[in-house]
Design an enzyme around this catalytic site. Structure first.
Site, PDB file in Angstrom:
ATOM      1  N   GLY A   1       0.069 -40.013  -4.924  1.00 27.38           N
ATOM      2  CA  GLY A   1      -0.501 -39.733  -4.496  1.00 27.38           C
ATOM      3  C   GLY A   1      -1.374 -39.340  -3.557  1.00 27.38           C
ATOM      4  O   GLY A   1      -2.084 -38.648  -2.691  1.00 27.38           O
TER       5      GLY A   1
ATOM      6  N   CYS B   1      23.535 -15.418  -3.931  1.00 24.99           N
ATOM      7  CA  CYS B   1      24.295 -15.928  -2.060  1.00 24.99           C
ATOM      8  C   CYS B   1      24.977 -14.719  -1.242  1.00 24.99           C
ATOM      9  O   CYS B   1      25.953 -14.995  -2.524  1.00 24.99           O
ATOM     10  CB  CYS B   1      24.331 -17.755  -1.950  1.00 24.99           C
ATOM     11  SG  CYS B   1      25.156 -17.642  -0.355  1.00 24.99           S
TER      12      CYS B   1
ATOM     13  N   CYS C   1      28.286 -17.749  -1.092  1.00 26.42           N
ATOM     14  CA  CYS C   1      29.148 -18.663  -2.020  1.00 26.42           C
ATOM     15  C   CYS C   1      28.893 -18.135  -3.465  1.00 26.42           C
ATOM     16  O   CYS C   1      29.092 -18.729  -4.581  1.00 26.42           O
ATOM     17  CB  CYS C   1      28.039 -20.030  -2.234  1.00 26.42           C
ATOM     18  SG  CYS C   1      26.720 -19.965  -2.811  1.00 26.42           S
TER      19      CYS C   1
ATOM     20  N   CYS D   1      22.264 -19.495   0.563  1.00 27.44           N
ATOM     21  CA  CYS D   1      21.427 -20.439   0.593  1.00 27.44           C
ATOM     22  C   CYS D   1      21.266 -21.027   1.811  1.00 27.44           C
ATOM     23  O   CYS D   1      21.804 -21.746   2.654  1.00 27.44           O
ATOM     24  CB  CYS D   1      22.759 -21.263   0.503  1.00 27.44           C
ATOM     25  SG  CYS D   1      23.201 -21.106  -1.502  1.00 27.44           S
TER      26      CYS D   1
ATOM     27  N   CYS E   1      26.171 -24.905  -0.458  1.00 33.33           N
ATOM     28  CA  CYS E   1      26.872 -23.495  -0.344  1.00 33.33           C
ATOM     29  C   CYS E   1      28.045 -24.101   0.033  1.00 33.33           C
ATOM     30  O   CYS E   1      29.189 -23.612  -0.581  1.00 33.33           O
ATOM     31  CB  CYS E   1      26.016 -22.751   1.244  1.00 33.33           C
ATOM     32  SG  CYS E   1      26.506 -21.363   0.959  1.00 33.33           S
TER      33      CYS E   1
END
Lengths: 270, 290
Positions: free
Chosen positions: B31, B240, B243, B265, B271
């Site tokens: 970080g 979606c 899909c 997607c 997808c």
């Protein structure tokens, strides 16, 4: 006074110890002088006024006390829960923690002390969040409460300080500073730039808050009326040095130093 | 001049070494933003110059590279960066998430769970999460050093005060291993939970700002929030249309000028793989092979 050495640690008889004990504080700028060899004690609940003309070293002194400016020499010993700690030599994280919890600084220009892009509620809440508050509802409730204490309507909580008048901005700054219940407040010309009626209301408010919260205050100003109203004790500075100090009424009514006499006599009597 | 005139993966070895040092330091301090001497790259700032440099420093000839832009393998940014490394490093490229050893991404984390041994490289425009709250770099560095992160919550407070909820929906600030507050790059906050405990190495490169930071595998990453306004990942409330996936992050596409729209997607590989597996969405007719 007894030991100032921070390594001595616990000094349990807190009442025998001043809240802030300053010794030999010096800060120079190149050839010019900031402040030289300033020493004083501030006791809990006491309001100390520092007066002097522009360039007399008042603001430098205040900056050194609050940890914004690193002094060239001297010590500033603070009574932290019965432990005497020298804030000049203390590590920066500790000093910054102190300035978020125990101390606070009210700037002359509210723009320096506020976040102008953040709502009034966010401004007041920042110090709470800085010390770990993580409950939105509680933060907002405290902020609302404090806005009311400084006479800002609660429905202005989501307005930005830009939309506020100068007096309101200054009151907001005071709320933001006092919300975490500090013990020591530094003020740099808190009434500067405000018109007299607004000044009077602000002073009245400050006096009430100082009394209710038992605050210790160091207030720097060039306005003798402000210290007459607020300060218990007074220090007069000239050319970086303290030339006179004593109880406020004593100094103002019976000034000894030539410069203090000039200062007091310069005030227009209406 | 031909591409053979360039060193492997465009950057010279000394530069790659310098970037690797920054990456290792970043991995050692999860970080923390490590400054590095970002180079001029043959693409404009904002097009992933940081990510490209990190990828170049990580690539070996045996790597397989995947590049995505907002989840898509076929968007301009993804295509041009993929071609760049095809030419300068001659590495194998793929669109299949599972087959890639290095994945460079802009603004998404692939839907498919990443595994150990993979490296995910993020393109970062502004690495400093405190930037818009505190403009001074000297001050933000000090705030990171001293863990003074109250200001970050002021931003979330302002969101709730103004919008009734935390309206930040991308680049949502996180805290890494209870220490550094980090900008996860502009991924949707839907992807934030995936940052935490990920098996793959996550590297973040900001070219213009000259910062690299990193999350080693299985790092704990927590999205900042309030007790009474907890963090919530967010996605369009649809499946979606191609899909039929109900759990993936969706793009909304306008299909005509009569208000027609579809949700697909954003991860094109995910997808396509689902459609190849026989899944069908609302707008794919019966019997139509994907």
């Amino acid at each position: 006074m007894t030991a100032h050495d921070p390594h001595i640690g616990a000094m349990t008889a807190a009442i025998d110890m001043p809240l802030l004990s300053v010794g030999g504080l010096t800060k120079t700028y190149g050839s010019g002088r900031g402040c030289a060899n300033v020493s004083f004690d501030l006791w809990p609940g006491e309001v100390l006024g520092i007066v002097g003309e522009s360039g007399s070293g008042k603001s430098t002194l205040l900056g050194c006390l609050a940890g914004h400016i690193r002094p060239d020499a001297g010590r500033v010993v603070y009574d932290l829960d019965g432990h005497a700690r020298d804030t000049v030599s203390m590590a920066e994280p500790d000093r910054r923690r102190l300035s978020r919890t125990e101390w606070t600084f009210v700037h002359q220009n509210p723009r320096d002390g506020l976040r102008m892009g953040v709502s009034a509620g966010g401004n007041v809440g920042e110090r709470l969040m800085a010390v770990g508050a993580r409950n939105y509802g509680a933060i907002r409730e405290t902020a609302t409460d404090w806005l009311e204490r400084v006479e800002i309507a609660a429905d202005r909580i989501d307005d930005r300080p830009r939309a506020f008048s100068g007096g309101m901005q200054q009151r907001l700054q005071i709320a933001r500073n006092l919300v975490t219940g500090p013990r020591l407040v530094f003020m740099d010309e808190p009434t500067g730039g405000l018109d007299v009626s607004v000044q009077a209301r602000l002073l009245d408010l400050l006096r009430g808050l100082v009394r209710d919260m038992g605050l210790s205050v160091i207030i720097v100003t060039h306005d003798l009326a402000v210290v007459r109203l607020l300060a218990d004790r007074l220090m007069v500075m000239k050319d970086g040095r303290v030339i006179e100090e004593g109880l406020t009424d004593q100094v103002l009514d019976d000034p000894q130093a030539a410069y203090t006499q000039l200062l007091v006599s310069s005030v227009l009597q209406v | 001049m031909t591409e053979h005139a360039y060193n492997f993966a465009y950057l010279d070895e000394a530069t790659k070494q310098m970037i690797r040092r920054a990456i290792l330091k970043g991995l050692a301090i999860p970080g923390y933003q490590v400054p590095f001497a970002s180079r001029e790259m043959p693409m404009p700032y904002g097009w992933g110059t940081g990510g490209v440099q990190v990828t170049a420093a990580c690539l070996t000839p045996s790597d397989t590279l995947k590049v995505i832009d907002q989840g898509a393998d076929d968007a301009t940014n993804a295509v041009s960066i993929r071609k760049f490394f095809e030419r300068t490093a001659r590495v194998a490229t793929t669109t299949a998430t599972a087959e890639a050893s290095v994945i460079q991404t802009r603004h998404r984390i692939p839907e498919e769970r990443l595994s150990e041994g993979q490296i995910l490289v993020y393109q970062v425009p502004i690495p400093e999460p405190l930037r818009f709250l505190e403009p001074r770099e000297s001050e933000t560095r000090r705030m990171h050093a001293l863990e003074e992160y109250g200001l970050m919550h002021v931003k979330l407070y302002e969101d709730i005060a103004r919008h009734g909820e935390i309206a930040t929906s991308y680049a949502y600030p996180v805290k890494v291993e209870e220490r550094y507050v980090m900008d996860p790059s502009p991924i949707p906050k839907f992807d934030n939970p995936k940052l935490s405990g990920m098996a793959a190495i996550q590297l973040f490169g900001a070219g213009r700002e000259q910062r690299i930071y990193a999350l080693p595998p299985y790092t704990e990453v927590v999205s900042l929030d309030f007790e009474d306004h907890p963090f919530e990942p967010m996605k369009a409330d649809h499946d979606c249309d191609l899909c039929g996936a109900g759990e993936s992050y969706l793009d909304e596409l306008i299909t005509d000028d009569a208000g027609g729209r579809m949700f697909v997607c954003s991860d094109t590989d995910f997808c396509a793989a689902r459609r190849a597996g026989g899944h069908r969405g609302r707008l794919v007719p019966e019997g139509d092979a994907a």
